[in-house]
Design a protein around this motif. Structure first.
Motif, short mmCIF file in Angstrom:
data_model
loop_
_atom_site.label_atom_id
_atom_site.label_comp_id
_atom_site.label_asym_id
_atom_site.label_seq_id
_atom_site.Cartn_x
_atom_site.Cartn_y
_atom_site.Cartn_z
N ASP A 329 1.24 -1.64 -0.28
CA ASP A 329 0.29 0.20 -0.03
C ASP A 329 0.89 1.54 -0.23
OD1 ASP A 329 -2.24 -1.81 -0.13
OD2 ASP A 329 -2.13 -1.48 2.25
N ALA A 330 1.52 1.50 1.18
CA ALA A 330 3.39 2.58 1.02
C ALA A 330 3.27 2.39 -0.24
CB ALA A 330 4.00 2.24 1.72
N ALA A 331 4.03 1.84 -1.32
CA ALA A 331 3.88 2.24 -2.82
C ALA A 331 3.28 2.92 -3.34
CB ALA A 331 4.70 0.61 -3.47
N GLU A 332 2.15 2.45 -3.56
CA GLU A 332 1.22 3.17 -4.33
C GLU A 332 1.01 4.70 -3.54
OE1 GLU A 332 -3.68 2.24 -5.83
OE2 GLU A 332 -2.47 1.18 -3.55
N GLU A 333 0.68 4.74 -2.34
CA GLU A 333 0.74 6.08 -2.26
C GLU A 333 1.70 6.94 -1.96
OE1 GLU A 333 0.15 7.78 2.20
OE2 GLU A 333 -0.51 6.06 2.25
N LYS A 334 2.97 6.50 -2.23
CA LYS A 334 4.06 7.12 -2.22
C LYS A 334 3.95 7.49 -3.73
CE LYS A 334 5.91 5.15 2.42
NZ LYS A 334 7.30 5.06 3.07
N GLY A 335 3.98 6.31 -4.08
CA GLY A 335 3.79 6.05 -5.40
C GLY A 335 3.45 7.72 -6.01
N ARG A 336 2.00 7.74 -5.71
CA ARG A 336 1.71 8.75 -6.41
C ARG A 336 1.49 10.06 -5.80
NH1 ARG A 336 -3.35 5.96 -3.95
NH2 ARG A 336 -3.75 6.88 -2.63
N TYR A 337 2.29 10.15 -4.83
CA TYR A 337 3.40 11.55 -4.38
C TYR A 337 4.15 12.14 -5.53
CZ TYR A 337 5.03 15.60 -1.48
OH TYR A 337 5.85 16.75 -1.66
N LEU A 338 4.92 10.94 -5.38
CA LEU A 338 6.90 10.96 -6.67
C LEU A 338 6.24 11.41 -7.74
CD1 LEU A 338 9.69 10.63 -6.76
CD2 LEU A 338 9.19 8.57 -6.91
N ARG A 339 4.85 10.33 -8.29
CA ARG A 339 4.85 10.66 -9.79
C ARG A 339 4.45 12.62 -9.89
NH1 ARG A 339 2.08 7.51 -14.37
NH2 ARG A 339 1.32 8.92 -15.64
N LEU A 340 3.35 13.24 -9.21
CA LEU A 340 3.12 14.21 -8.91
C LEU A 340 4.48 15.39 -8.48
CD1 LEU A 340 0.72 16.33 -8.40
CD2 LEU A 340 1.16 16.16 -5.94
N MET A 341 5.06 14.91 -7.88
CA MET A 341 6.41 16.22 -8.13
C MET A 341 7.10 15.42 -9.47
SD MET A 341 6.49 16.89 -5.38
CE MET A 341 7.79 17.78 -5.05
N VAL A 355 6.19 11.10 -18.59
CA VAL A 355 5.77 10.95 -17.30
C VAL A 355 5.54 9.49 -17.04
CG1 VAL A 355 5.61 11.37 -14.60
CG2 VAL A 355 6.17 13.40 -16.49
N ARG A 356 6.13 8.86 -16.43
CA ARG A 356 4.60 7.23 -16.28
C ARG A 356 5.35 6.42 -15.69
NH1 ARG A 356 7.78 7.08 -21.90
NH2 ARG A 356 9.67 6.17 -21.47
N GLY A 357 4.68 5.19 -15.17
CA GLY A 357 4.97 4.00 -14.73
C GLY A 357 3.64 3.81 -13.03
N LYS A 358 4.04 2.97 -12.44
CA LYS A 358 3.05 2.46 -11.44
C LYS A 358 3.95 2.22 -10.14
CE LYS A 358 -1.04 0.74 -14.05
NZ LYS A 358 -1.57 1.17 -13.11
N GLY A 359 2.83 3.09 -9.33
CA GLY A 359 3.04 2.43 -8.09
C GLY A 359 5.01 3.76 -7.91
#
Length: 445
Positions: A329-341, A355-359
């Protein structure tokens, strides 16, 4: 100059000596800190210096570190095989343990071919793949790989197996949009099956998200559901290469779970041990094992260190740590924030085309012109410049290929799953500085 004895990736380059690691940082012999934003080679998924894993390694070493698989089994190996079956899609897999991702994909290839041999269908002996792909550096794995730069030196020794179009929406091979393409890239699998003949094809192998050969390329919705249906229609096994995407990296334990598909075979590596020991695995569905169990009862593969108890115990400790920390779950949540950055950085950097990817498996593709998606000349070495500039600032990122035939530039951003919001902010700051500086050099600004 002192004579060297270690063969390094680039013989003329200087490599800092790492002294120790803790969390998402590595520290060299001079005390310089490096934020490991690539988890090494997308491997150190739980970070460095995790005491729970170190304790488990010591406890197993005090019992026994090695037994030969042809003579004994061990409790850690049996438990790890059961754990992986419980975690994998469908929960009905056997495990064959090896030492690296290349060995895992090559073992999957061998088992797929053997599956048909045991049924007397000797002609089904090809494992086809996508033109944009990377499945490993051993000759069998490299034959299945479409990574142009890594194949080039060994072409005379390799099979021409990467023949299927990649689901590369940023540069669609059919010049269509994801909304209107009708999954033409998936249908190209069927086209090639008909061209070769299903009676000659044992399996199709694909990375759920394309890694080193594409920089975290994610297929459109429905892609793998179509792929699996085509494989079933033509009696062809589906191998998911989860060496990079597996073990929580994408916000699911297995990357293929995002598409709700159960592969016939799965290759694991990298994150399985999070870099604490060499271990990888080929997972094989019950139905694929059935003709082997009823026939020769031998999987014709294996390595000296396969299923050693030291590595198996280490991998179990890594899986325990991931579960206890809820790191999927952390990978999904932190991935959303990192992608935003990363998207914010892209808004300020004209050379970022996608910009692409998952998690926490994310990629950036660099272009000389956004509107035309024109790649930079290879001679500029844009990827190398950005990777080296970032490292000079204490940030580690992973080089990848971009462009239709790997002639373009991309990087992968894949920090350990334990990274904090503050550390992501630092990552983004150092990354933006690096890209802006290189952009100024290559764009003449």
């Amino acid at each position: 100059m002192t004579r060297e004895h270690l063969i390094k990736p680039l013989l003329s380059a200087h490599y800092p000596k790492i002294d120790y690691g803790k969390g998402v940082f590595l520290y060299d012999e001079h005390g310089k800190a490096y934020l490991d934003a690539s988890s090494g080679a997308v491997t150190a998924g739980i970070g460095h210096g995790v005491q729970e894993v170190i304790d488990a390694m010591l406890a197993q070493a005090q019992k026994v570190s090695f037994v030969y698989r042809s003579q004994f089994t061990s409790e850690p190996a049996e438990r790890l095989a059961k754990r992986l079956s419980d975690l994998a899609p469908g929960h009905d897999y056997w495990s064959f343990f090896v030492n690296s991702g290349s060995e895992a994909t090559e073992t999957a290839m061998k088992i797929a071919i053997q599956y048909w041999q045991e049924q007397g269908r000797l002609g089904k002996n090809k494992v086809i793949s996508r033109r944009m792909s990377y499945h490993g550096i051993t000759l069998g794995a490299l034959s299945m790989s479409g990574h142009v730069a890594r194949r080039r030196r060994f072409i005379p020794l390799l099979e021409e197996l990467p023949i299927v179009a990649a689901p590369y929406c940023y540069r669609c091979p059919y010049h269509l949009s994801a909304a209107s393409c009708g999954l033409s890239c998936a249908d190209d699998l069927e086209t090639n099956i008909k061209r070769i003949g299903a009676d000659h094809i044992a399996a199709f192998i694909a990375e759920p998200i394309i890694g080193a050969a594409g920089g975290a390329v994610v297929p459109p919705a429905g892609y793998y559901e179509r792929i699996k249906a085509i494989c079933e229609q033509y009696d062809i096994l589906f191998i998911a290469d989860e060496v990079m995407t597996g073990i929580a990296r994408t916000g699911a334990m297995f990357g293929i779970e995002h598409w709700g598909v159960e592969p016939d075979l799965i290759a694991l590596g990298k994150g399985l041990s999070a870099g604490y020991t060499p271990i990888a695995a080929t997972l094989v569905k019950d139905r694929v094992m059935e003709p082997i169990l009823a026939g020769s009862q031998i999987v014709m593969s294996g390595h000296t260190f396969s299923a050693n108890p030291q590595s198996a115990a280490t991998a179990l400790a890594v899986l325990d740590y991931i579960a206890a920390g809820q790191l999927v779950d952390a990978a999904e949540e932190k991935g959303r924030y990192l992608r935003l950055m990363l998207e914010r950085i892209a808004a300020n950097c004209a050379i970022i085309g996608d910009v692409r990817g998952k998690g926490l498996l994310l990629g950036l593709e660099f272009v000389a012109d956004r509107s035309s998606k024109r790649v930079f000349p290879v001679s500029l070495g844009v990827t190398t410049r950005i990777v080296e500039r970032a490292q000079s600032k204490g940030l580690l990122i992973y080089p990848a290929a971009g462009g239709v035939d790997g002639e373009g530039d991309a990087v992968i951003i894949a920090p350990p799953l334990v990274i904090t919001t503050e550390e992501i902010d630092l990552l983004a700051s150092l990354l933006e500085e690096s890209i802006v500086e290189v952009m100024g050099e290559v764009m003449g600004g």
